[in-house]
Design a protein around this motif. Structure first.
Motif, PDB file in Angstrom:
ATOM      1  N   PHE A 139       0.843  -1.215   0.000  1.00  0.00           N
ATOM      2  CA  PHE A 139       0.000   0.000   0.000  1.00  0.00           C
ATOM      3  C   PHE A 139       0.870   1.254   0.000  1.00  0.00           C
ATOM      4  N   GLN A 140       1.879   1.267   0.860  1.00  0.00           N
ATOM      5  CA  GLN A 140       2.739   2.454   0.955  1.00  0.00           C
ATOM      6  C   GLN A 140       3.519   2.683  -0.337  1.00  0.00           C
ATOM      7  N   MET A 143       1.115   4.264  -2.766  1.00  0.00           N
ATOM      8  CA  MET A 143       0.751   5.642  -2.420  1.00  0.00           C
ATOM      9  C   MET A 143       1.896   6.624  -2.695  1.00  0.00           C
ATOM     10  N   ALA A 179      -8.030   0.908  -0.923  1.00  0.00           N
ATOM     11  CA  ALA A 179      -7.133   1.726  -0.098  1.00  0.00           C
ATOM     12  C   ALA A 179      -6.509   2.852  -0.917  1.00  0.00           C
ATOM     13  N   CYS A 180      -6.169   2.546  -2.178  1.00  0.00           N
ATOM     14  CA  CYS A 180      -5.445   3.524  -3.004  1.00  0.00           C
ATOM     15  C   CYS A 180      -6.356   4.258  -3.986  1.00  0.00           C
TER      16      CYS A 180
END
Lengths: 245, 245
Positions: A139-140, A143, A179-180
């Protein structure tokens, strides 16, 4: 129901899903589904061309074929269309360097791929490796990217092991999409490009081919949308009342 | 931009989000956001009614309030609207027995709830407890139910800790929704029932209230859809280019 001869008229090639059709994974590698070893042998003795078309993304093709051979199946690596090699081709063509969220068993397929300074994420059926920490890292990475690109090796909801139903990669793909705020590119069934490459390897047109699988979306729906016939087995993840997501 | 006096005309009550507005969680509990302790104190000295409206679901209300007090905030447990107590009320009203996929820190909120022979699943921001094994267990419980019911304590995409962005419960809710072909019931922001109960506690009508938060969907969108005003802070998870899922 139409007669078999009618359903199969003009069929020259058979695409076989593997997990849930030939065998159920589980303890000690898994177990062949009753009758499937003989069914593959009979298909191969027939006039039909046979190819294996899988979304298996926990194992390398070599490991998967080794397992199937130990279970008694007549299958070789060159007969298998699988998402990890297809993904590697796309990554090379587009000059992408992936952060990999994959099972250790399939990591060797990416040996020739540059994974430094990643500019995309590839997720596969990572099983126990779908930890919070690993999901958060993927996820990071996404992002941090200006144009986040996520590849998912298949989008299956779940599969069946001998111990019960198991979450597949699809739910985790949906998690990262949400999430993104992005949409993943699916490599594997039901992607049309994936069926196309399997049919090209067999030298058979879509209207001459039938897909046999246990997944109503990935196998049956995907094949039908690509102009193939399809047949759902009542093994593997098959359940009488299925809801398509 | 309209003048503040115009934006705030008729406002009698302020709902404050906590994480990302008052403090960022992280190592050692987290850190107060610059100016936020004094801002709360000033609001409390003003003529406005103040209430805290959080989707925090890793900690019990008691632990959360204890942490905020240690960071210097003037806040008591009775001033906080949080999803776990709201979920307990719903479970009791509907005679449901949950399988809990929650962080250990919030488990005590469910002490009075019967969790034997579960007929629904409750997920909250479980952090590291969002292991594959725990997700698969929740999935299997849902798949065994004739009418699977999934409650999600919030549906936030991510939040910010001092170490960086962290996946919230929303992505995992989406994962289970997709895996099971169902839609979760959200308890927490942006659910209208949640805002309603917070406003009732304050004795203020929606058109007299403003929500202050860092989440464009949960805080701002949810409050506006319920007829409240809303203000997004530029702390916490705020990013200049946000996409609503």
């Amino acid at each position: 129901m139409a007669a078999w001869s009618e359903l199969l008229a003009g069929v020259r090639g058979v695409l076989l899903d593997i997990s849930g059709v030939l065998y159920d994974g589980g303890e000690g590698g898994g177990a062949a589904i009753t009758g499937s070893v003989e069914a593959v042998a009979r298909l191969k003795r027939s006039r039909l061309k046979v190819r294996f078309c899988t979304n298996e993304s926990q194992k390398s093709r070599a490991d998967l074929v080794g397992l199937l051979q130990r279970l008694g199946f007549d299958v070789s690596e060159s007969e298998v269309t699988a998402p990890a090699p297809a993904a590697c081709l796309i990554l090379k063509q587009r000059g992408l360097r992936p952060h990999l969220l994959v099972h250790d068993g399939v990591r060797s397929e990416f040996d020739q791929i540059d994974t430094s300074n990643p500019n995309c994420v590839v997720i596969a059926d990572a099983g126990e490796d779908f930890s919070y920490q690993n999901m958060n890292k993927a996820f990071q990475v996404l992002m941090e990217l200006e144009n986040p690109v996520l590849f998912s090796l298949g989008k299956g909801r779940y599969y069946k092991e001998t111990s019960g139903l198991m979450l597949d990669v699809g739910p985790y793909m949906k998690a990262l999409e949400y999430a993104c705020g992005i949409e993943a590119e699916v490599v594997g069934k039901p992607s049309p490009e994936f069926f196309k490459s399997a049919l090209q390897e067999m030298g058979v047109e879509a209207h001459e081919a039938i897909m046999i699988g246990d997944d109503i979306v990935g196998d049956v729906g995907g094949a039908q949308r690509y102009g193939m016939r399809a047949l759902q087995v009542r093994t593997g993840k098959f359940r009488c009342a299925q809801t398509a997501p």
